[in-house]
Each structure stands twice: as C-alpha cells, then as structure tokens.
Design a protein around this motif. Structure first.
Motif, PDB file in Angstrom:
ATOM      1  N   ALA A 217       0.825  -1.206   0.000  1.00  0.00           N
ATOM      2  CA  ALA A 217       0.000   0.000   0.000  1.00  0.00           C
ATOM      3  C   ALA A 217       0.857   1.252   0.000  1.00  0.00           C
ATOM      4  N   GLU A 218       1.980   1.207   0.723  1.00  0.00           N
ATOM      5  CA  GLU A 218       2.867   2.368   0.772  1.00  0.00           C
ATOM      6  C   GLU A 218       3.525   2.601  -0.586  1.00  0.00           C
ATOM      7  N   HIS A 219       3.920   1.520  -1.230  1.00  0.00           N
ATOM      8  CA  HIS A 219       4.490   1.658  -2.575  1.00  0.00           C
ATOM      9  C   HIS A 219       3.463   2.281  -3.520  1.00  0.00           C
ATOM     10  N   LEU A 220       2.232   1.814  -3.432  1.00  0.00           N
ATOM     11  CA  LEU A 220       1.210   2.266  -4.379  1.00  0.00           C
ATOM     12  C   LEU A 220       0.823   3.724  -4.148  1.00  0.00           C
ATOM     13  N   GLN A 221       1.020   4.214  -2.933  1.00  0.00           N
ATOM     14  CA  GLN A 221       0.793   5.643  -2.703  1.00  0.00           C
ATOM     15  C   GLN A 221       1.761   6.472  -3.549  1.00  0.00           C
ATOM     16  N   TRP A 222       3.004   6.063  -3.545  1.00  0.00           N
ATOM     17  CA  TRP A 222       3.983   6.752  -4.381  1.00  0.00           C
ATOM     18  C   TRP A 222       3.664   6.541  -5.864  1.00  0.00           C
ATOM     19  N   GLN A 223       3.237   5.326  -6.200  1.00  0.00           N
ATOM     20  CA  GLN A 223       2.950   5.035  -7.605  1.00  0.00           C
ATOM     21  C   GLN A 223       1.789   5.883  -8.129  1.00  0.00           C
ATOM     22  N   ALA A 224       0.823   6.174  -7.276  1.00  0.00           N
ATOM     23  CA  ALA A 224      -0.310   7.005  -7.694  1.00  0.00           C
ATOM     24  C   ALA A 224       0.180   8.396  -8.104  1.00  0.00           C
ATOM     25  N   LYS A 225       1.153   8.929  -7.374  1.00  0.00           N
ATOM     26  CA  LYS A 225       1.715  10.234  -7.720  1.00  0.00           C
ATOM     27  C   LYS A 225       2.475  10.157  -9.046  1.00  0.00           C
ATOM     28  N   VAL A 226       3.167   9.033  -9.235  1.00  0.00           N
ATOM     29  CA  VAL A 226       3.896   8.846 -10.491  1.00  0.00           C
ATOM     30  C   VAL A 226       2.905   8.754 -11.657  1.00  0.00           C
ATOM     31  N   ASP A 227       1.806   8.019 -11.454  1.00  0.00           N
ATOM     32  CA  ASP A 227       0.801   7.880 -12.509  1.00  0.00           C
ATOM     33  C   ASP A 227       0.254   9.238 -12.936  1.00  0.00           C
ATOM     34  N   GLU A 228       0.030  10.092 -11.957  1.00  0.00           N
ATOM     35  CA  GLU A 228      -0.490  11.423 -12.270  1.00  0.00           C
ATOM     36  C   GLU A 228       0.518  12.221 -13.093  1.00  0.00           C
ATOM     37  N   MET A 229       1.802  12.071 -12.770  1.00  0.00           N
ATOM     38  CA  MET A 229       2.830  12.784 -13.526  1.00  0.00           C
ATOM     39  C   MET A 229       2.910  12.253 -14.955  1.00  0.00           C
ATOM     40  N   ILE A 230       2.732  10.948 -15.121  1.00  0.00           N
ATOM     41  CA  ILE A 230       2.738  10.373 -16.470  1.00  0.00           C
ATOM     42  C   ILE A 230       1.548  10.907 -17.258  1.00  0.00           C
ATOM     43  N   LYS A 231       0.424  11.012 -16.588  1.00  0.00           N
ATOM     44  CA  LYS A 231      -0.819  11.443 -17.247  1.00  0.00           C
ATOM     45  C   LYS A 231      -0.742  12.892 -17.691  1.00  0.00           C
ATOM     46  N   THR A 232      -0.128  13.736 -16.855  1.00  0.00           N
ATOM     47  CA  THR A 232      -0.117  15.169 -17.146  1.00  0.00           C
ATOM     48  C   THR A 232       1.186  15.672 -17.739  1.00  0.00           C
ATOM     49  N   GLY A 233       2.185  14.828 -17.784  1.00  0.00           N
ATOM     50  CA  GLY A 233       3.504  15.262 -18.239  1.00  0.00           C
ATOM     51  C   GLY A 233       3.559  15.546 -19.722  1.00  0.00           C
ATOM     52  N   THR A 234       4.539  16.347 -20.107  1.00  0.00           N
ATOM     53  CA  THR A 234       4.729  16.700 -21.520  1.00  0.00           C
ATOM     54  C   THR A 234       6.135  16.380 -22.007  1.00  0.00           C
ATOM     55  N   ASN A 235       7.066  16.179 -21.081  1.00  0.00           N
ATOM     56  CA  ASN A 235       8.444  15.896 -21.476  1.00  0.00           C
ATOM     57  C   ASN A 235       8.588  14.403 -21.786  1.00  0.00           C
ATOM     58  N   GLU A 236       8.956  14.102 -23.029  1.00  0.00           N
ATOM     59  CA  GLU A 236       9.005  12.707 -23.483  1.00  0.00           C
ATOM     60  C   GLU A 236       9.983  11.883 -22.654  1.00  0.00           C
ATOM     61  N   ARG A 237      11.147  12.460 -22.365  1.00  0.00           N
ATOM     62  CA  ARG A 237      12.149  11.690 -21.620  1.00  0.00           C
ATOM     63  C   ARG A 237      11.642  11.388 -20.211  1.00  0.00           C
ATOM     64  N   THR A 238      11.045  12.385 -19.541  1.00  0.00           N
ATOM     65  CA  THR A 238      10.544  12.171 -18.186  1.00  0.00           C
ATOM     66  C   THR A 238       9.457  11.107 -18.169  1.00  0.00           C
ATOM     67  N   ILE A 239       8.535  11.182 -19.117  1.00  0.00           N
ATOM     68  CA  ILE A 239       7.457  10.178 -19.183  1.00  0.00           C
ATOM     69  C   ILE A 239       8.057   8.787 -19.397  1.00  0.00           C
ATOM     70  N   MET A 240       9.034   8.705 -20.291  1.00  0.00           N
ATOM     71  CA  MET A 240       9.657   7.412 -20.566  1.00  0.00           C
ATOM     72  C   MET A 240      10.380   6.893 -19.329  1.00  0.00           C
ATOM     73  N   THR A 241      11.049   7.775 -18.590  1.00  0.00           N
ATOM     74  CA  THR A 241      11.747   7.385 -17.363  1.00  0.00           C
ATOM     75  C   THR A 241      10.769   6.811 -16.343  1.00  0.00           C
ATOM     76  N   LEU A 242       9.619   7.479 -16.176  1.00  0.00           N
ATOM     77  CA  LEU A 242       8.634   7.028 -15.201  1.00  0.00           C
ATOM     78  C   LEU A 242       7.956   5.738 -15.652  1.00  0.00           C
ATOM     79  N   LEU A 243       7.684   5.626 -16.951  1.00  0.00           N
ATOM     80  CA  LEU A 243       7.082   4.396 -17.470  1.00  0.00           C
ATOM     81  C   LEU A 243       8.025   3.201 -17.312  1.00  0.00           C
ATOM     82  N   ALA A 244       9.326   3.447 -17.471  1.00  0.00           N
ATOM     83  CA  ALA A 244      10.303   2.358 -17.383  1.00  0.00           C
ATOM     84  C   ALA A 244      10.225   1.643 -16.048  1.00  0.00           C
ATOM     85  N   SER A 245       9.901   2.383 -14.989  1.00  0.00           N
ATOM     86  CA  SER A 245       9.746   1.777 -13.666  1.00  0.00           C
ATOM     87  C   SER A 245       8.315   1.331 -13.415  1.00  0.00           C
ATOM     88  N   SER A 246       7.349   2.129 -13.866  1.00  0.00           N
ATOM     89  CA  SER A 246       5.955   1.910 -13.489  1.00  0.00           C
ATOM     90  C   SER A 246       5.358   0.656 -14.102  1.00  0.00           C
TER      91      SER A 246
END
Length: 978
Positions: free
Chosen positions: A544-573
C-alpha cells in the motif's frame, strides 16, 4: 608458481614460503617427467624471471617417480668470483658423503685440486699433461666418471644465463656424452643468454638420449585466481581482483606472490570486500625484491638508455620509439641505440607494432619510484608538452601528467575535457572514474564542483561501480562548495546508488524521501525519486505504501509533456504493476512509445524493456520475457547503457533456470555474481538460481550458502520476491532432508514476509513447498488457510506462475484428503499451465506428483512409461534428487531402472550414480544423508562409496573433499546429463 623456501642464488633466505599448491604447470611437469624417466636425458627449461622455473624443478624433484634418483642442484651466481666450471663443481661437492661405497676411476683423481673438502675420498691426482686442452678434457671426463659412479642421478643447474663459459662447456660435454644413468635439467632466462645459445654453442643430444625443451609462459587469469586463493589460505577472492592482479603482474607467479605478501596484513580477515581489496592492490607498494632487481638492471644501462627507461616509466603506457625519444629528450640519431640497450637488458619490451613498455605495471612503478622526485616532476611537465602536440590529444594522459607535475588548474581542465569526451563516446567507466577523482580533490574551485556534480549524477546512474559513486556523492553532500540548490539532485542520485547496494535499503529510502522534498520545484527529478520508492520489490514495506507513491507517479505520467521524463517514469511503473500482477501494466505498455528519437529516450526505453522482461520472468510470461529481453539488451548495447545491460544477464539466468536450460548455468551465475558483486539485484537473483540448482542436485551445504546470499536474513533490506522464493527453496530442501519441523519454520519465515509485503504473486515459487511442509508436520489447517489466502490474493491478478502454483497447492491438499481424482486433476492442470509458459522443470514436478498421488493409475503401463521418461529427463538436466525420487517410485512398482534401455559397463569411469554419490561426498554429506537424498539403502551407498574411492584413486572420504579432487569431480559431474 611461488618460490620454494631455500637459499636464493645470491645467498639470501626467502622471507616467506611459496604457494601451498602447484598451479598452471601440470602439463610442463608431465612433459619433463616423461623425458627424465628415460636415461640418459636432458630437460631444458626457459622462462623470464619470476615465471616459476625453480618451483617446477622443486615439484619435479619431489615427484614419486624421482624418489629413486639422487638429486644434485647447482646455482649460477649473478655476480661471482672467477671459478671455471664452478656451478657443476659446487653441485657435486655436496654429495661427497655418497662416495664411500663407490668405485671411482683413477681419472676422477683429477678433481682433487678442485674439491679439497672431499679430496681424501678421491683417487690420487694424475700427473700434468702439459696441454691445456687435454687437461680440460680430462677434467670433463673426471666429472663424467664421478657422476656415473653415483648411479641414477639428476643434475640440476639453475639460472644458466649467469653461468661462466667453462661451466657451459662442461655441461655441453656431459649432455653430448652422458653417463647412462644421468638426467640433466637446466633452467635459464632466454632473453639474458648471450647470443641466444644457452650452452654457449650448438648442442645436439647424444644418440639414444631423451630430451625436451620447455618454455614457461606467464599464468593465465584463471591460474592467477587459483594461485591467489592458495596463497591466501583458501579465502575467496573475486575474479575482478585477480584480473587486476594479473594485469599488475603480467601473470608472473613470483611477482604475484611478492605483491600479495606486501598486501596481506597480520590479521587473517583480508580481503574484507572486493572494493577494499582492489583499492589495496592499486595502492600497494612495489615489493622490495622487485625494486632491487629493477634498480640493478637499470644501473647497468648507459645514460641514454636510462633516460629512455625513465621516460617510459613516466608515460606509463605503450609508446612508439620516436615519441619515447621525444619524452626522453634524446637526439633522434642516438635514440635507437638507447632503446635497443633497454630492450636487451629486458627492462623494456616491444608489445607489437613498434610500441614499447614495461613487462608489467609493478616493473613500471619500480622504475618510476627510482627516479628522484624533482626529475619525475620535470619529466611529467615534458610529457604534457610533448603529448599536447598530438592529435587527437590524449586528454586522460594529459590530465594525469598535469596532476603529477603539480599543475592543478591544467589537470582540472584536461580531466573535465576527458570526461566530456568519454560521455560522448559512451565510456561510462572512464567518465565516472575521472569525475570521482575531480570531486574528491579538496583544492577544486567551487565553481567547478556544481558543474561536475551534475555530470556525476547523470553518468553515475549508468555506472556499475556503485560503491565508489556512492562514496563520492555522500562526500559531496557534506562539501560546502556544493550549492544548496543541487543538494536534492545529488541526494536523489545517492539514494539510487544505495538502492543498488546490499544493506543500504533503509538509508536509500530515507535519502530518496529527503530528495523529493528538496526537489519540489523540480518535479521531473522528484518523479524519479517517487518511482524508486514505488518499487514493490524493495524490502518488507507494505504494498500500500508503494502504491501511494505510484499514484503520484501515474499522475505525472498522465499530465507530463516531457518525453524523456514520461519514458523514465514508465520504465519503472510498467514493471511495478506487472510484478504485482496488475493487468493495467499491459495497457500502460500499449500506450508507451515503441521507438526513441534521442539517445536519452532510447536508454529509458532499453531500461523499460529489460524491467518488463524481468517482471515477465517472475510472473510466468517466459516467451514474452525473452522477447522483451532481446529488444532491451540490443537497445542497451547500442546506447551504452551498461547498468541495464548488466541487469539483463541475471534475468536471462533466471529465465534459463525456469526453462530447465541448466547446461553451464551454475558457472555462468558464479561469474555474474563475481563480476557484479556490488549490484545487489544481480547478486541476489543469481544466488537464488544457484541455490535452487543446488537443491535439485542435492548439494545441501551449497544451497544453504547461496540462499543466505539472497538477503533472507534481513528481509527488510532484501528484494522481497527473491527472499520469498529463497525461503521456498529452503523449505523444499528441508523436506528433502526429511526435516519437517525445519521445513515448516522456513515456510513460516517466508509467509511472514509475504503477509507483511501483501503481494501474493510473490508466493509462486514458495507456495507448493509451504503446503507440503505444513502437511508434513500436521498443520493442515494452516495449509488450508494459506491456500485460501493465496487464492484470494491472486484473484484477478495476471500472473500465470502464481495461478499454476495455486493449482499445485490444491492438488496437494486434495491428495491429503484422499480425493485422488481431484488431486490428479489439479496437479495435471498445474503441469499444463507450466508447460504453456514454458517452465518444463516445474511442469515435470507437478506431473510426477500427479502420477504418484494415484497409486492405481500410476501402476498402468502408460503411467510407468511417463514416470520413466521423467526420471530420464530429470537426470539429463542435472536434477539428481528428482531423478532419484522417480527411480525409487519405479523400483517400488517392480520396474528396474534403467534396465529397459539396457545397462552399460563403466569400467574405471564413474557411473552416473557414482558421480552423484561422489559429488555429495565431496560436499561433506554422510552416507546416511546421501541414502535419504537418493532414496537408496545405506548399504548401497556404502558400495557406491567404495567404488568411487577406488576409481578416484583416493583412500578416504577426506581426500575426496580436497581441492584437487573437487576440481576433478566438477569436470565429471557438473554437466547436465553426466
């Protein structure tokens, strides 16, 4: 090859004994023995200083085949008083006590004036002949008759290159007209022989005499590893360390021993770890004997040759003759002669293509340290001037010479330029090393620290020298020169490095959380930290603690515009969700970019592909795992992503375990663990594979060691899925040992971590063994509760391995309830599921269980054939325990295995069963333990043991456990199908 404990040629006693084992010279020893067992015979042994000629002779004289020979050893002196024929006469003087019962020819009396100590044992001296040549010939005959009177004799002459011309003539005479019972051995350094003729003239062996010429070469890296282990009393050393040691010593055994002797402290704990050992090796002082030897050689050179050697010592890399002359400031017309003198003295060597350097780095350091400090600095300044005119400029060398010349500003400029060039070329190792050197320099201006720190955070993410990077980053955080605005970025990089190290998980999480706070105005960097904290495999942190952080990451992927940042977050997510069995992982993957336009995005794409491959390997999508791994590895290779590429190796090893492709897997895993010992995710995963392989082969002690290396003793700091699987392996091992209570305890520990973590897909490797363990000790209600929780935990989860394991568990419970039809159905369902992955080993285990849980069906011919085939397949991949269990089941049904296919005779070779028994004896198991593991009677094991000892040529079980026997056994049994 280490030196023996005796007097050296110059008369000084060695300071320490040599290696307790004879390494890398078995073929040469056998060749010499083969020659010397015939008489008369001559063996000539050549090789450079320190290569092991004396040790080979020592082993030769101690060999059982030589015990009936009298050994006479003479040593030539590097600087001796004029004494014609001295080496031979000094040698035979030592055996005067053997003359009492000898019948000596009158001509032997010629030796009286030369050997006054034993003159009373010799015949009367004959009168003078008046002709020097006749006198010399009579002396030679006298020596020949003397040796002939001694009977079977081995005359050894060491270091013939230092011999006087008279001794060479005498030896040539003895070899040309040898006594019938004489064998001769001479050792020499070929490069120091005048004219290249060891005996001072052409030599032809006598008719009918046996002869051989042995040229000793330096040891190979694996032989240096073996020698090092022996010299350190069996303490383990890494391949990385011995590879560095081989590079420093050029594989010369004497130099290896001397260097280790300077490193080894009084306490017996060294080496503490790989990094510390390599650091000690880098900073080790040059052994005194090597310094003295180098100084002696250089002292004989001309001024020009000495300056050439000094220039080579300062530049420290292979260089051509013209550049070496420029560095030495020698006129071009004199340079060839100076260089030739240095080569003739064997101080420098030609490495090919007209390049010159020292034989090994210790020789270079010895020559370097012999240069007075002011002259060294001046030579470094000249090196900067000369090398700075080259195109392209050798920036790394220019940086090093500037530093040693005391030019700090120039050093920093060249080093940073070298960093940029290395980054551009994808040379992460060089860039990382230089950045750490620069940032560790206290005199570096603050204006440079920030810029270099940013580069280290970027380059370090792709580095595999995680301890060095982490140490530099940690020092940076305490460095006042580092701007406050960069603390978050540096702390984030430190947290990532610590995540990769054993024992640092909690510290890593703390740094990551602090970094996220510091980076609130840099959301792209903060997102990377969040993605690291969302990794569900880390420690015992609840999902549950991991998924709390993951929810924040998901939001950044959803709203992000920088291709490299999105790819970096997707690589882990994507991998995070996939490991948890969340079906949304595939949807995220479908929406992820399939190609990359920039190198940065390509690297993140490589990381994502390899992360997904690892998750698929754990969840049972093995075909997809290999496809993702192939794509990810190719991308990582092309983009220079060495960290991701290193992780792909352990994933491939895990997949090969699951696929039953075990041929060569164990040594490959050992090599990975050694090469990447600083990267915890690799070492833990390959340790798990090694442990599971050891259980399948019945190597209990090895399995214990390997499972301990997965981090199970500290689950809060382990990778949870690996630690839970390791508990499953230990549980299975205890069951094989018929230790039900021990198995249940291991299962309890694994289940405790599983419940704390809350990711039930992680139970796939442990679940069936846990149910078996609880059933074995009567805890059937606990087993049922676990199965219910397991079923609930993986409901709706996309994890084929977990669902197959659940069917297996249900089959075990149904068999306990005597519902054989249901049990067989569940187990066959599990087997089919494993086949689809494919995971043939697990499929075979479940199929075997289905056959044996239904006695009436198992007695049918088709079932017996299937069981027979399983036994053969298990044996073919090296699953000794499983093959033995199937064979036992067949015997209980009256089937004699392997009589259906006929039984071959093995003669003096070990049969397959004897190989299994031999390996278990070598691992320290008792007959009773072997009998249990192989489903044999103790009497049968005793019979096999007696046969093994006889065929292996040893008299006791203890002898079978020594290093040489173990090595021989590894060749015999560590091959699938052996």
């Amino acid at each position: 090859m280490a030196r023996r404990s005796t007097l050296t040629p110059n008369g000084a006693a060695n300071s320490h004994t040599g290696s307790p084992s004879f390494v890398g010279r078995e073929s040469e020893l056998n060749a010499v023995l083969s020659t010397l067992t015939k008489t008369p015979s001559v063996a000539m042994i050549s090789g450079e200083a320190g290569v092991g000629k004396t040790r080979l002779v020592t082993e030769l004289l101690a060999h059982p085949e030589m015990v009936d020979r009298r050994a006479i050893v003479g040593y030539c002196q590097p600087i001796g008083e004029p004494f014609p024929y001295g080496v031979v006469l000094e040698a035979i003087r030592k055996v005067g006590d053997a003359l009492a019962d000898c019948r000596l020819s009158p001509v032997v009396g010629t030796l009286r004036p030369y050997l006054p100590e034993i003159a009373d044992l010799l015949p009367a001296a004959p009168g003078p002949l008046g002709d020097p040549r006749a006198e010399r010939h009579r002396l030679f005959r006298a020596v020949r008759e003397f040796l002939d009177a001694l009977g079977p004799t081995v005359l050894v002459t060491e270091d013939l290159h230092w011999s006087d011309d008279g001794s060479r003539r005498l030896l040539r005479f003895l070899m040309s007209e040898p006594p019938p019972n004489l064998s001769m051995v001479v050792t020499y350094r070929g490069e120091e022989i005048p004219g290249g003729l060891p005996l001072g003239g052409a030599y032809r062996p006598a008719p009918g005499a046996a002869s051989t010429l042995i040229e000793l070469s330096p040891l190979e890296p694996d032989e240096v590893h073996e020698l090092t282990t022996a010299l350190l009393g069996g303490r383990p050393v890494s391949t990385r360390f011995t590879r560095l040691l081989h590079e420093r010593t050029a594989g010369l055994p004497f130099v290896v021993e001397e260097l280790l002797h300077t490193l080894r402290p009084t306490d017996e704990t060294w080496p503490l770890d790989d990094l510390a050992a390599c650091d000690q090796l880098d900073g080790a002082r040059v052994p005194a004997l090597l310094r003295e030897s180098m100084a002696e050689r250089i002292s004989t050179l001309s001024i020009g040759a000495t300056r050439t050697v000094q220039a080579a010592a300062v530049v420290a890399v292979p260089v051509d003759g013209d550049l070496l002359a420029d560095l030495a400031a020698i006129p071009q017309d004199r340079a060839p002669r100076a260089l030739a003198s240095a080569l003739a003295a064997n101080v420098l060597i030609e490495t090919g293509e007209g390049l010159y350097e020292f034989r090994h780095s210790l020789a270079q350091r010895a020559a370097y340290q012999a240069i007075p400090a002011p002259e060294r600095r001046q030579l470094h300044r000249r090196a900067v001037m000369v090398l700075g005119e080259l195109e392209p400029r050798p920036l790394v060398q220019l940086a090093e010479h500037s530093r040693k010349a005391g030019a700090l500003t120039e050093w920093a400029g060249y080093a940073e330029a070298a960093v940029d060039r290395a980054i551009e070329a994808g040379d992460v190792v060089t860039a990382t090393d230089l950045l750490c050197q620069l940032l560790d320099e206290p005199m570096l201006p603050a204006s440079s620290v920030d810029q270099l720190a940013v580069k280290l955070t970027q380059v370090g993410a792709n580095g595999i020298d995680v301890q060095t990077i982490a140490r530099t980053l940690e020092r940076l955080l305490a460095d006042r020169r580092l701007s406050r605005r960069l603390h978050g970025e540096v702390r984030l990089a430190l947290g990532v490095q610590l995540l990769r190290q054993a024992g640092e998980l909690e510290t890593a999480r703390a740094h990551l959380e602090m970094a996220i706070k510091d980076l609130e105005h840099q959301p792209e960097l903060a997102g990377r930290g969040m993605a690291m904290l969302a990794m569900v495999v880390a420690g015992a942190t609840p999902v549950a603690e991991h998924l709390q952080w993951q929810a924040k990451v998901d939001e950044m992927i959803k709203t992000g515009t920088n291709e490299r940042t999105i790819m970096t977050l997707l690589a882990s997510s994507v991998a995070t969700y996939m490991l948890a069995g969340d079906p949304k992982a595939w949807a995220m993957l479908d929406g992820a970019p399939k190609a990359a336009d920039t190198p940065e995005v390509r690297r993140e794409l490589a990381r994502m592909q390899c992360n997904i491959a690892d998750a698929c390997a754990w969840n049972g999508y093995h075909v997809k795992a290999r496809r993702f791994l192939e794509i990810g590895s190719r991308l990582a290779q092309s983009s220079g992503e060495i960290y991701v590429l290193s992780l792909s190796h352990s994933t491939r090893a895990h997949l090969d375990w699951r696929a039953g492709e075990w041929d060569g897997l164990a040594p490959r895993c050992l090599a990975l663990a050694d090469e990447y010992r600083e990267i915890r995710s690799i070492t833990n995963e390959v340790a798990l594979v090694l442990g599971l392989l050891a259980v399948a082969s019945g190597s209990w002690e090895s399995a214990e060691v390997r499972f301990a290396e997965t981090g199970i003793s500290q689950p809060g700091d382990a990778f949870a899925h690996v630690a839970i699987a390791a508990r499953g392996g230990l549980t299975r091992m205890r069951l094989c040992q018929e230790d039900g209570e021990g198995a249940a305890q291991e299962a309890d520990r694994g289940l405790d971590l599983l419940r704390r973590k809350g990711i039930w897909t992680f139970a796939a490797e442990m679940a069936p063994h846990l149910v078996d363990a609880y059933r074995a000790v009567g805890r059937i209600s606990d087993a049922r509760l676990f199965v219910d929780d397991f079923a609930h935990g993986i409901a709706g989860r996309d994890a084929p391995s977990a669902h197959a394991a659940l069917s297996w568990c249900k089959g075990i419970l149904a068999a306990h309830d005597d519902d054989r039809e249901a049990a067989s159905g569940h187990l066959l369902e599990a087997s089919a599921a494993y086949e689809r992955m494919p995971a043939p080993y697990h499929a075979a285990l479940a199929a075997e269980r289905a056959l044996t849980c239904h006695p009436s069906a198992a007695a049918e011919p088709a079932a017996i054939d299937r069981l027979f085939a399983l036994a053969q397949w298990f044996q073919s991949i090296g699953a000794t325990i499983d093959a033995a269990r199937c064979q036992f089941a067949l015997r209980e049904k009256g089937v004699s295995y392997p009589s259906r296919r006929g039984r071959r005779g093995y003669g003096t070779e070990l049969s397959p069963r004897e190989r299994e028994v031999a390996r278990m004896i070598a691992a320290g198991q008792t007959n009773r333990e072997i009998a249990k593991a192989l489903f044999l009677s103790p009497r049968t094991v005793e019979r096999h043991t007696a046969s093994v000892l006889k065929k292996m040529g040893v008299s006791s079980r203890t002898e079978l456990q020594d290093d040489s026997s173990r090595a021989h056994l590894e060749e015999l049994v560590d091959r699938p199908g052996a």
